[in-house]
Motif scaffolding. Structure first.
Motif, short mmCIF file in Angstrom:
data_model
loop_
_atom_site.label_atom_id
_atom_site.label_comp_id
_atom_site.label_asym_id
_atom_site.label_seq_id
_atom_site.Cartn_x
_atom_site.Cartn_y
_atom_site.Cartn_z
N SER A 5 0.84 -1.19 0.00
CA SER A 5 0.00 0.00 0.00
C SER A 5 0.88 1.24 0.00
N GLN A 6 0.62 2.15 -0.91
CA GLN A 6 1.42 3.38 -1.00
C GLN A 6 0.50 4.58 -0.80
N HIS A 7 1.00 5.53 -0.01
CA HIS A 7 0.17 6.68 0.34
C HIS A 7 1.02 7.93 0.48
N SER A 9 -1.67 9.00 -2.86
CA SER A 9 -1.65 8.72 -4.29
C SER A 9 -1.32 9.98 -5.09
N ILE A 21 6.33 10.17 1.58
CA ILE A 21 5.54 9.13 0.92
C ILE A 21 5.75 7.83 1.69
N GLU A 22 4.65 7.14 1.99
CA GLU A 22 4.74 5.90 2.76
C GLU A 22 4.48 4.68 1.89
N CYS A 23 5.17 3.63 2.21
CA CYS A 23 4.99 2.37 1.51
C CYS A 23 4.90 1.27 2.56
N TRP A 35 12.56 1.97 -4.17
CA TRP A 35 11.89 3.19 -4.60
C TRP A 35 12.29 3.53 -6.03
N THR A 78 9.63 4.73 4.16
CA THR A 78 9.17 6.06 3.77
C THR A 78 10.23 6.74 2.92
N CYS A 94 6.87 2.53 -5.08
CA CYS A 94 7.66 1.65 -4.23
C CYS A 94 7.38 0.19 -4.58
N GLY A 108 3.58 -0.82 -5.22
CA GLY A 108 2.54 0.07 -4.72
C GLY A 108 1.83 0.74 -5.89
N THR A 111 2.72 7.38 -6.35
CA THR A 111 2.39 8.71 -5.84
C THR A 111 2.76 9.74 -6.88
#
Lengths: 116, 111
Positions: A5-7, A9, A21-23, A35, A78, A94, A108, A111
């Motif tokens: 999950s990547q956040h 978007s 950015i989180e993965c 990355w 991240t 990611c 992911g 983003t």
């Protein structure tokens, strides 16, 4: 299984600010995450390899002080784009190695970063 | 350094036609090869993974072959549908963890 999950978007930020950015690996532990950066109509360019509990390994030409990577747990990596400039605008993705022989890498959703 | 090439760069076919996407790589010492699908503005979805010891993999309408000695892989999509429209990426994994990607083939299936 093997979901990353990547956040967020999409994110728009002002020049000079930082963006994180989180993965997250949702159903498996990822000791190594990757990355990538993707320019329009081009393929993926590996930026760095993120290793849980140790420093990331950056590819040649990637500024480690601009693109800070933290992999503090087995499920979260991240990427922080520091002091962002318009040329940092891009699509960042990611990836993690699932460890499952028949599944390979999982990615992911990406983003979209726009720096104004 | 591993170089991965995908031909053609773009492909437009009428619905129902079979698709043939080609991927070539310069270094045959690979661990596996993976085909991905990418929709516009989205991440990558894994389609098929072929280990270096395998010759092909199949999933539904998709079939991927691997000829490691000649450095080639082909993705076949049978009876194409408009929903198959996307960019298809081939990625080669050497003995380490770093994938080498092709530039992709953008497919348009016309209804």
């Amino acid at each position: 299984g093997a979901v990353v999950s990547q956040h967020p978007s999409r994110v728009i930020c002002k020049s000079g600010t930082s963006v994180k950015i989180e993965c997250r690996s949702l159903d498996f532990q990822a000791t190594t995450m990757f990355w990538y950066r993707q320019f329009p109509k081009q393929s993926l360019m590996l930026m760095a390899t993120s290793n849980e509990g140790s420093k990331a390994t950056y590819e040649q030409g990637v500024e480690k002080d601009k693109f800070l990577i933290n992999h503090a747990s087995l499920t979260l990596s991240t990427l922080t784009v520091t002091s962002a400039h318009p040329e940092d605008s891009s699509f960042y993705i990611c990836s993690a190695l699932t460890g499952q022989a028949n599944y390979g890498y999982t990615f992911g959703s990406g983003t979209r970063l726009t720096v104004v | 350094k591993q170089e991965v090439t995908q031909i053609p760069a773009a492909l437009s076919v009428p619905e129902g036609e079979n698709l043939v996407l080609n991927c070539s790589f310069t270094d045959s010492a690979i661990y596996n090869l993976q085909w991905f699908r990418q929709d516009p503005g989205k991440g990558l979805t894994s389609l098929l993974l072929i280990q270096s010891s395998q010759r092909e993999q199949t999933s539904g309408r998709l079939n991927a072959s691997l000829d490691k000695s000649s450095g080639r892989s082909t993705l076949y999509i049978a009876a194409s549908q408009p929903g198959d429209s996307a960019t298809y990426l081939c990625a080669v994994r050497p003995s380490d963890y770093k994938l080498s990607f092709g530039a992709g083939t953008t497919v348009t299936v016309r209804a």
